[in-house]
Design a protein around this motif. Structure first.
Motif, PDB file in Angstrom:
ATOM      1  N   LEU A 114       0.666  -1.373   0.159  1.00  0.00           N
ATOM      2  CA  LEU A 114       0.046   0.063   0.061  1.00  0.00           C
ATOM      3  C   LEU A 114       0.911   1.254   0.070  1.00  0.00           C
ATOM      4  O   LEU A 114       0.723   2.412  -0.625  1.00  0.00           O
ATOM      5  N   SER A 118       0.644   4.028  -2.821  1.00  0.00           N
ATOM      6  CA  SER A 118       0.421   5.430  -2.674  1.00  0.00           C
ATOM      7  C   SER A 118       1.622   6.613  -3.196  1.00  0.00           C
ATOM      8  O   SER A 118       1.256   7.610  -3.579  1.00  0.00           O
ATOM      9  N   SER A 119       2.763   5.916  -2.977  1.00  0.00           N
ATOM     10  CA  SER A 119       3.943   6.688  -3.334  1.00  0.00           C
ATOM     11  C   SER A 119       3.985   6.744  -5.042  1.00  0.00           C
ATOM     12  O   SER A 119       4.528   7.983  -5.488  1.00  0.00           O
ATOM     13  N   MET A 122       1.466   9.674  -5.694  1.00  0.00           N
ATOM     14  CA  MET A 122       2.023  11.108  -5.158  1.00  0.00           C
ATOM     15  C   MET A 122       3.084  11.812  -5.967  1.00  0.00           C
ATOM     16  O   MET A 122       3.260  12.900  -5.576  1.00  0.00           O
ATOM     17  N   THR A 129       1.374   7.824 -12.437  1.00  0.00           N
ATOM     18  CA  THR A 129       0.098   7.478 -12.359  1.00  0.00           C
ATOM     19  C   THR A 129      -0.549   6.161 -13.028  1.00  0.00           C
ATOM     20  O   THR A 129      -1.356   5.515 -12.500  1.00  0.00           O
TER      21      THR A 129
END
Length: 230
Positions: A114, A118-119, A122, A129
């Motif tokens: 996770l 998430s990194s 970000m 992405t």
């Protein structure tokens, strides 16, 4: 407030194993200890002048509070962690590998996965992405495939059978030295009962094998003579 949930859980677990308290009684105590363990972080954050430290401490507090709100008040939701705890206990009785595997997956693999996903999002770039989106889709498909295998393709029975085989092999290896000592004691009892020392028995066995070889040799010679006469 108890500032160490680990100590509380470690103290209550033997009580549940001994039957002093029930698992349903331990659940609210454990949840309360999870709230109490956030006090340490709050105290440390209040001493420091860093706002980020206070934000992290409050996130820890509200995360545990939200978990209690989700899992404890509603009886149907409360049964899920209780059933999971009982299932994990039954699996642990089958094999000692279950607890370390559970700890590695829940406390290392899932958080790191996770955190990595998430990194990626970000970074605020198209490439990361898109990569994160594909990884999320892959993880979701992998989880769905695992649930299908677990529920529809007898994955649970296969895992239990594998645990039973490993436990049987472990028990056999553990009892092998005792079995060897038992066999040695029985052989010693037979030797004592017959009154023959082990050296004489070995000599008798050697003589018996030599006598058999001597008996076989003349028979072979007679067969060879008959073949020549024919």
């Amino acid at each position: 407030l108890v500032q160490s949930s680990s100590i509380t859980t470690s103290v209550l677990t033997p009580f549940v194993g001994l039957g002093v308290i029930q698992l349903e009684q331990m659940l609210p105590l454990t949840l309360g200890a999870n709230i109490g363990t956030t006090i340490t972080g709050l105290l440390a954050a209040m001493v420091s002048d860093n706002v980020d430290a206070l934000q992290v401490a409050l996130c820890h507090l509200f995360f545990n509070i939200s978990g209690i709100v989700i899992w404890y008040p509603i009886p149907i939701m409360r049964r899920i962690p209780l059933r999971g705890a009982r299932a994990l206990g039954r699996a642990t009785r089958r094999s000692r590998l279950v607890p370390p595997i559970y700890i590695i997956v829940v406390f290392f693999v899932i958080p790191l996965l996770l955190l990595g996903l998430s990194s990626l999002f970000m970074q605020k770039t198209v490439g990361f992405t898109v990569l994160g989106s594909f990884l999320v889709i892959g993880v979701v498909l992998g989880i769905a495939r695992f649930i299908w295998w677990w529920k529809k393709q007898e994955g649970l029975q296969k895992c239990l059978a594998c645990l039973d085989r490993r436990q049987a092999m472990s028990d056999a290896k553990a009892s092998l030295p005792e079995d060897m000592q038992f066999l040695k004691s029985k052989v010693a009892q037979l030797v004592e009962h017959t009154g023959l020392p082990e050296d004489e028995e070995a000599g008798d066995a050697q003589k018996g094998s030599d006598g058999t070889a001597e008996e076989v040799a003349p028979e072979n010679e007679e067969v060879a003579i008959e073949d020549k006469e024919d």
